[in-house]
Write an enzyme that holds these catalytic residues in place. Structure first.
Site, PDB file in Angstrom:
ATOM      1  N   GLU A  47     -78.599 -14.703  -9.673  1.00 51.34           N
ATOM      2  CA  GLU A  47     -79.333 -15.101 -10.892  1.00 51.34           C
ATOM      3  C   GLU A  47     -80.761 -15.482 -10.493  1.00 51.34           C
ATOM      4  OE1 GLU A  47     -78.366 -19.144 -11.978  1.00 51.34           O
ATOM      5  OE2 GLU A  47     -78.762 -18.788 -14.105  1.00 51.34           O
ATOM      6  N   GLU A 146     -82.574 -25.541 -18.096  1.00 49.48           N
ATOM      7  CA  GLU A 146     -82.381 -24.203 -18.702  1.00 49.48           C
ATOM      8  C   GLU A 146     -82.431 -24.268 -20.222  1.00 49.48           C
ATOM      9  OE1 GLU A 146     -79.787 -21.173 -17.113  1.00 49.48           O
ATOM     10  OE2 GLU A 146     -79.091 -22.630 -15.632  1.00 49.48           O
ATOM     11  N   CYS A 177     -74.213 -16.893 -13.951  1.00 45.47           N
ATOM     12  CA  CYS A 177     -73.960 -18.253 -13.475  1.00 45.47           C
ATOM     13  C   CYS A 177     -72.992 -19.051 -14.329  1.00 45.47           C
ATOM     14  CB  CYS A 177     -75.267 -19.005 -13.281  1.00 45.47           C
ATOM     15  SG  CYS A 177     -74.999 -20.472 -12.249  1.00 45.47           S
ATOM     16  N   ASN A 202     -76.914 -19.645  -9.360  1.00 40.20           N
ATOM     17  CA  ASN A 202     -77.597 -20.699  -8.595  1.00 40.20           C
ATOM     18  C   ASN A 202     -76.847 -21.981  -8.932  1.00 40.20           C
ATOM     19  OD1 ASN A 202     -80.694 -20.056  -7.569  1.00 40.20           O
ATOM     20  ND2 ASN A 202     -80.111 -18.769  -9.303  1.00 40.20           N
TER      21      ASN A 202
HETATM   22  N1  CDT Z   1     -77.605 -21.807 -13.041  1.00 42.87           N
HETATM   23  C1  CDT Z   1     -76.497 -22.374 -13.553  1.00 42.87           C
HETATM   24  O1  CDT Z   1     -76.023 -21.993 -14.625  1.00 42.87           O
HETATM   25  N2  CDT Z   1     -75.955 -23.380 -12.820  1.00 42.87           N
HETATM   26  C2  CDT Z   1     -74.857 -24.148 -13.292  1.00 42.87           C
HETATM   27  C3  CDT Z   1     -74.969 -25.547 -12.775  1.00 42.87           C
HETATM   28  C4  CDT Z   1     -74.211 -26.428 -13.633  1.00 42.87           C
HETATM   29  S1  CDT Z   1     -73.929 -27.944 -12.898  1.00 42.87           S
HETATM   30  C5  CDT Z   1     -72.258 -27.794 -12.526  1.00 42.87           C
HETATM   31  C6  CDT Z   1     -73.495 -23.583 -12.891  1.00 42.87           C
HETATM   32  O2  CDT Z   1     -72.622 -23.555 -13.754  1.00 42.87           O
HETATM   33  O3  CDT Z   1     -73.287 -23.241 -11.734  1.00 42.87           O
END
Ligand code: CDT
Length: 318
Positions: A47, A146, A177, A202
């Site tokens: 991502e 985000e 993600c 990420n």
């Molecule tokens: N980039 C992204 O969507 N990251 C989210 C972090 C959330 S905190 C658990 C993920 O779901 O990995």
């Protein structure tokens, strides 16, 4: 005749705030060459693969935010990825921040594309499940903005046909993600008979609102993709931007999951690394025609009645 797709999970290590697109593209092209020498048909990048994971920072100036976005794809800086695909005959999935012009308005999405072996964009997906928060929260060691920087994706989850060569045609899907944590992602694609889902991510190890989850971050990563694969009889390829990026630790744990739910390929470092697997798309039917034969065993009418009776949608909270 089996339909074998050789797929590469092209994990990237950290990208610094001031790394240029050209520097990142060079690293990606190196992984594509490695993929070619391993016989890959397609590689999956993470991502927001072209820059640091910028939603961890609060920027006040829109221009500072827009510097992380691509106004066109390919752009002059990313053209080399498309040219390499054509030269090597290796397709790719790429996540990037998309600045779109729609109905006379500038719109910003967290986007992924799948590109074929001739450098043609086959399909585009815009991230639907945007995690985090819309306002600056100074108590956090780092932000997850985000919900501030992107709009919710407006293209849906669309499975698409891709033909990677003789006996290499199949049904593919994309997610990004946080989408991988939601069963709906896999099921909507599963209902379209998807056979392989590409997912870039990420994921910081530390989750500021729930630090008690930190030690489980790799376990949860595997849990969601393995169950999504098994319950829908599909291959899943999940790929990280990993390692300590701008002082923040991100998980690696890029994996290739079979329709059985088993992990058949995995990265073992937190840097640029390619993991590969030879994936037989025909393996999907062993699950799609038996335990997860949707036409025979799903009960959508029952689900609808239960939801209507119980109003079973949980209230929104953080
Ligand atoms: N980039 C992204 O969507 N990251 C989210 C972090 C959330 S905190 C658990 C993920 O779901 O990995």
């Amino acid at each position: 005749m089996a339909r074998i797709i050789t797929v590469g999970a092209a994990q990237l290590g950290p990208i610094a705030l001031n790394d240029t697109r050209a520097q990142v593209v060079e690293r990606m092209v190196a992984l594509m060459h490695q993929a070619k020498s391993c016989g890959c048909d397609v590689v999956v990048f993470p991502e927001l693969a072209l820059t640091t994971f910028f939603p961890r920072w609060y920027f006040e100036e829109q221009a500072s935010i827009d510097a992380f976005f691509e106004a066109s794809m390919p752009s002059s800086e990313t053209q080399k990825l498309f040219d390499t695909a054509r030269t090597l005959q290796v397709g790719f999935y790429l996540g990037y921040a998309e600045l779109a012009q729609e109905q006379g308005q500038l719109r910003r999405f967290n986007t992924a594309i799948t590109v074929d072996k001739n450098g043609k964009i086959l399909s585009k997906y815009r991230k639907i499940h945007l995690p985090g928060h819309p306002e600056h929260e100074p108590w956090r060691r780092f932000q997850h903005l985000e919900k501030r920087y992107f709009e919710t994706g407006n293209l849906g989850f669309n499975a698409f046909q891709a033909d990677w060569g003789t006996h290499k045609k199949g049904v593919f899907g994309m997610a990004i993600c946080n989408d991988r944590r939601w069963s709906e992602t896999y099921r909507i694609l599963g209902l379209q008979a998807v056979e392989m889902i590409f997912i870039g991510y990420n994921t910081p190890v530390h989750n500021p609102p729930a630090p008690e989850h930190d030690a489980l971050s790799n376990f949860h990563n595997e849990l969601v993709m393995q169950s999504g694969a098994y319950q829908n009889g599909t291959w899943v390829v999940g790929v990280a931007k990993a390692g300590i990026e701008e002082g923040i630790e991100q998980i690696g744990n890029s994996i290739i999951v079979a329709p059985s739910g088993e992990i058949v390929g995995a990265c073992t470092t937190l840097g640029d690394e390619l993991a590969i697997a030879r994936c037989d798309l025909d393996l999907c039917s062993s699950y799609k025609n038996t335990t997860f034969n949707f036409a025979r065993h799903r009960e959508p009418e029952q689900y609808r009645m239960i939801v209507e009776r119980k109003g079973a949608i949980a209230p929104k909270s953080d």
